[in-house]
Enzyme design. Structure first.
Site, PDB file in Angstrom:
ATOM      1  CD  GLU A 172       0.837   7.915   5.468  1.00 42.40           C
ATOM      2  OE1 GLU A 172      -0.055   7.799   4.221  1.00 42.40           O
ATOM      3  OE2 GLU A 172       1.576   8.867   5.326  1.00 42.40           O
ATOM      4  CE  LYS A 292       3.354  10.235  -1.745  1.00 43.95           C
ATOM      5  NZ  LYS A 292       2.429   9.852  -0.854  1.00 43.95           N
ATOM      6  CD  GLU A 296      -0.911   8.934  -2.411  1.00 41.99           C
ATOM      7  OE1 GLU A 296      -1.558   7.793  -2.573  1.00 41.99           O
ATOM      8  OE2 GLU A 296      -0.233   8.966  -1.598  1.00 41.99           O
ATOM      9  NE  ARG A 329       7.451   5.980  -1.997  1.00 36.38           N
ATOM     10  CZ  ARG A 329       6.176   6.088  -1.895  1.00 36.38           C
ATOM     11  NH1 ARG A 329       5.726   7.099  -1.771  1.00 36.38           N
ATOM     12  NH2 ARG A 329       5.604   4.929  -1.506  1.00 36.38           N
ATOM     13  NE  ARG A 346      -2.784   4.949  -7.970  1.00 34.42           N
ATOM     14  CZ  ARG A 346      -3.243   4.867  -6.896  1.00 34.42           C
ATOM     15  NH1 ARG A 346      -4.452   5.040  -6.508  1.00 34.42           N
ATOM     16  NH2 ARG A 346      -2.329   4.441  -5.839  1.00 34.42           N
ATOM     17  CE  LYS A 370       3.629   2.854  -3.459  1.00 33.87           C
ATOM     18  NZ  LYS A 370       2.331   3.010  -2.677  1.00 33.87           N
ATOM     19  CG  ASP A 375      -0.873   1.949  -3.120  1.00 35.03           C
ATOM     20  OD1 ASP A 375       0.269   1.584  -2.528  1.00 35.03           O
ATOM     21  OD2 ASP A 375      -1.814   3.063  -2.583  1.00 35.03           O
ATOM     22  CD  GLU A 397       7.584   2.192  -1.979  1.00 34.11           C
ATOM     23  OE1 GLU A 397       6.644   2.366  -1.319  1.00 34.11           O
ATOM     24  OE2 GLU A 397       8.238   2.971  -2.786  1.00 34.11           O
ATOM     25  CD  GLU A 403      -1.717   1.702   2.555  1.00 33.59           C
ATOM     26  OE1 GLU A 403      -2.455   2.541   2.381  1.00 33.59           O
ATOM     27  OE2 GLU A 403      -0.441   1.400   2.326  1.00 33.59           O
TER      28      GLU A 403
END
Length: 835
Positions: A172, A292, A296, A329, A346, A370, A375, A397, A403
């Site tokens: 991924e 996780k 999502e 996470r 968010r 994170k 993100d 993280e 990405e």
């Protein structure tokens, strides 16, 4: 003769594929001046599976490659002659007696001394001895021959990498080929590459790896796959890298046959204890679990109205008897939030979910946060959760494989971004509280903590898909071990080890790399608005419209008059108020908010003046043009290194820099046109939608081609392109060249879709200028898009083409598969002109 060949080797740029990374052990200039090298390597009390034995082999290999000298290997003591002595502190004391620095050593730390007759490489444990050996070889490989004596201890106990590998062999968000851990639902039989990767990780002091995707597949827990995990662990163990796995929270139900996965159900608790015992029986030193949950669409404890701590502690209880760590996470949020509510955000999710759980996690749980609240964006403030959790161990993280930042098709050196986050002072309790000191456990006196880097290496020889992107993996490891290091100094070390000592090579790569993050930020999304990519599709190319009007919460709230998220406590979502008071006050006040985070914390008019004096909208225009202009300079800078770098790596990097230069223009035009259309405010330099050197394909005479309205509109010049009238057919587009006679660089912007490899021919007066194929899906290493959009938009350029005004330009496109030979425009660029 051997020494002559060694010296000659310094003058050749032999072909390399990148697989050796910074462990090339290439000959170094001045090696003949290093006269104090011992004649033997003594490994203390080491079995063949010990990192100490690996260290001795690595030392032998490295010294031979770097200095051209073969050293003998010995076990035990060797007091008769000078030696490189490598081993643990306990083994050294038994063989040679005590040494002064022994008490300074911490877990995984090492003592390195080259000052006496012996070189001493003494680890607190076997892993530390290996780290010290790699450090010694790194110094030799950089020509750093001066005597040294020092202790080096890691900044934090957890220094892990996360690999988002799927059981089917895909990765991924991976951009470097297939997985070398999994294939067809099973762990692979051949784990050679896993061992090679462990060697690279060990050279950075990385001590743990999660081998599967955080979106985990429960079938990893089958008996056959548990044995496979053991094979991987066996391959990586000699390098001191402990294997861990990511878990699917619902496994007891979807895989184990239970009717529930409620973490407070005794049967579920027992099921996890049993499966954990099975795994540790095969892998006694497994690092632990990564989870996780409730994010999502992933299952988690909230399904049963249990807390996240309830879920984490269930795994912690199972892992504790085996000394396993649970990384839980903090990436927990609802991806169906309502944008019409001005208070929804968010960015608030992590603190909202975890603040009341502080102190309720078991001691072997680490909350993995994170670095920013959203993100992995091109710029975010540090997550306020770092200063919220005072009684919980935490880890940062980071994303080594970018990405949202070009997916290793764009050069983006990330160490400056990470350094900025790590050095940020969160001012908890109005005391010094840098993020780096929070995650180490020092600030809040926690037993665990550290770093987790999402890397996603693959089968590509370069490991990450782009030779220059390996600087990010190197920098991640260096900063995880010692975050006080400076990004430019880390970069220079990496260049010497990877490309050698040529001063021009050094200066060029440093210049390109240090400019790369600011350049990408400029042509993607600046002022804290986030990376303006397509968040609903591949996260690669531009599409700012996707940020708003959905439940994912990466909003910009752009309308015809204003832009930005109001995250103030006074009028907005309250995100600024999640920080400690001193930081909250800075972000709450628009005058004290740094401009590079203005739109993260404030909703303002496009005409709002920045501290520079420019308006927001004019800054957008200028920054996007400046960033794209910088990306253009990377190509000639790299081209100037021809002959100084081996041909394979030179050509592969050049290909990606040319791609980045073209794609940065797609980004520049798309974002500028979008906000020009949205705001109705002109660029004061009259650049947007005014491209004097272009010929739009839709305005040419078409035969077998037809016009096509590209969506989103701003990803095509003039909002239109041409495509062939049917699949696998041929189209021709012709026009008369209106530009003055002269020599030009002729650029063609086209769209390269997955699922077809169209053929193109460009000619002037029936003289072929160039041919090419739409095959970037093969060359880039991943597939950007099946549509005509900002992901598939790209460019090819033919240099120094002589043109007469009135000549006939012709493009012939042969469609293939679903790719209808799409063309956007042709540019005729005088030398020194950027389109």
């Amino acid at each position: 003769m051997r020494s002559l060949l060694f010296l000659l080797a310094l003058g050749f740029a032999a072909a390399e594929d990148g697989s050796a990374a910074w462990l090339r052990y290439a000959p170094v200039p001045g090696a003949s001046n290093y006269r104090s090298l011992p004649s033997a390597i003594v490994a203390l009390n080491s079995s063949t599976s010990s990192p100490v034995f690996v260290a001795s082999q690595e030392l032998q290999k490295g010294v031979k490659g770097i200095l051209g000298k073969q050293l003998s290997l010995a076990n035990g003591t060797n007091k008769a002659s000078s030696s490189i002595i490598v081993g643990t502190a306990d083994a050294y004391k038994e063989a040679y007696g005590n040494f002064d620095e022994a008490d300074e050593l911490e877990d995984d730390g090492y003592f390195l001394s080259t000052k006496g007759k012996n070189v001493m490489i003494i680890g607190q444990n076997p892993r530390g001895a290996l780290y010290g050996a790699f450090e010694y070889l790194s110094r030799l490989g950089q020509g750093k021959f001066s005597p040294v004596s020092y202790v080096s201890n890691p900044h934090a106990p957890i220094r892990w990498v996360n690999e988002w590998n799927n059981m089917d062999g895909s990765i991924e968000r991976g951009y470097a080929g297939l997985s070398f851990f999994f294939r067809n639902g099973l762990v692979v039989e051949n784990v050679t590459r896993a061992a090679e990767y462990a060697r690279i990780l060990a050279s950075l002091g990385i001590n743990g790896i999660i081998i599967n995707n955080v979106n985990a597949n429960a079938t990893l827990l089958s008996t056959r796959n548990i044995d496979g995990i053991g094979r991987i662990a066996d391959a990586m163990r000699p390098y001191g890298v402990q294997v861990g796995i990511s878990l699917n929270f619902a496994s007891p139900q979807t895989f184990g046959g239970l009717s529930t996965f409620d973490p407070l159900n005794p049967a579920v608790d027992a099921w996890w204890a049993n499966i954990t015992d099975q795994i540790y029986k095969r892998v006694p030193d497994m690092a632990g679990y990564l989870v996780k949950a409730n994010s999502e669409g992933q299952p988690g404890p909230l399904t049963y109205n249990r807390t996240l701590a309830d879920g984490a502690n269930m795994f912690a209880r199972a892992a504790k008897p085996h000394r396993g760590v649970v990384m839980f996470r903090a990436f927990v949020y609802d991806n169906h939030i309502n944008e019409s509510n001005w208070k929804n955000d968010r960015a608030n999710a992590a603190v909202e979910f975890f603040k009341d759980l502080d102190g309720k996690f078991d001691e072997n749980v680490v909350v993995q946060i994170k670095f920013g609240p959203i993100d992995f964006q091109v710029r975010e403030p540090p997550s306020p959760l770092f200063s919220t959790l005072r009684n919980t161990s935490t880890a940062v993280e980071l994303q080594v494989q970018p990405e949202y930042l070009g997916q290793n098709c764009h050069l983006v050196y990330l160490a400056p971004q990470w350094k900025e986050i790590l050095e940020f002072d969160m001012r908890a309790d109005n005391k010094g509280s840098k993020v780096k000191d929070i995650i180490s456990g020092e600030r809040f006196k926690r037993p665990l903590g550290g770093s987790a880097g999402v890397v996603n290496v693959g089968t590509n020889a370069t490991w990450l898909g782009h030779h220059l992107s390996m600087s990010n993996l190197y920098a991640y490891g260096q900063l995880a071990w010692d975050p006080s290091q400076e990004p430019d100094e880390i970069l220079q070390d990496w260049i010497r080890l990877t490309f050698g000592f040529d001063r021009h090579v050094m200066n060029t790569i440093v210049d390109m790399s240090m400019k790369s993050w600011p350049a990408y930020e400029n042509y993607s999304g600046n002022l804290g608005i986030q990376t303006l990519t397509d968040i609903l599709y591949t996260h690669f190319g531009p599409n700012p419209a996707t940020q708003d009007g959905n439940g994912w919460g990466q909003w910009t709230r752009a309308d015809g008059f204003s832009v930005g998220m109001d995250r103030t406590a006074k009028n907005g979502t309250g995100n600024a108020g999640q920080y400690a008071p001193a930081i909250a006050q800075m972000f709450e006040n628009i005058d004290t908010t740094p401009d590079n985070l203005l739109l993260w914390f404030h909703h303002v008019n496009y005409t709002h003046p920045l501290k520079s004096g420019k308006t927001v909208i004019q800054h957008f225009y200028d920054a996007h043009y400046e960033g794209a202009a910088t990306a253009q300079t990377f190509v000639p800078m790299w081209e100037a290194l021809k002959g100084k770098i081996d041909d394979q790596r030179f050509n592969e990097v050049l290909f990606r820099q040319v791609f980045q230069a073209g794609h940065s223009l797609v980004w520049r035009d798309a974002i500028s046109r979008f906000y020009h259309n949205k705001s109705g405010i002109a660029d004061r330099h009259n650049r947007v939608d005014n491209y004097r050197y272009r010929i739009e394909a839709e305005k040419m005479t078409l035969d077998g081609y037809k016009t096509y309205a590209v969506s989103p509109f701003h990803t095509a010049s003039g909002s239109m392109a041409i495509i062939t009238t049917s699949n696998n057919s041929v189209g021709t587009a012709t026009t008369t060249i209106p530009f003055s006679s002269g020599t030009y660089n002729v650029a063609v912007n086209y769209f390269d879709l997955i699922g077809g490899k169209s053929k193109y021919e460009l000619s002037i007066n029936n003289r072929t200028i160039g041919t090419w194929s739409g095959d970037l899906e093969d060359k880039l290493g991943h597939a950007p898009s099946i549509y005509l959009d900002g992901h598939s938009a790209t460019r090819i350029t033919f240099k120094d083409i002589k043109v007469n005004k009135g000549d006939t330009l012709k493009i012939v496109g042969t469609a293939n598969g679903i790719e209808p030979a799409p063309v956007d425009y042709v540019s005729f660029l005088p030398h020194g002109i950027i389109d």
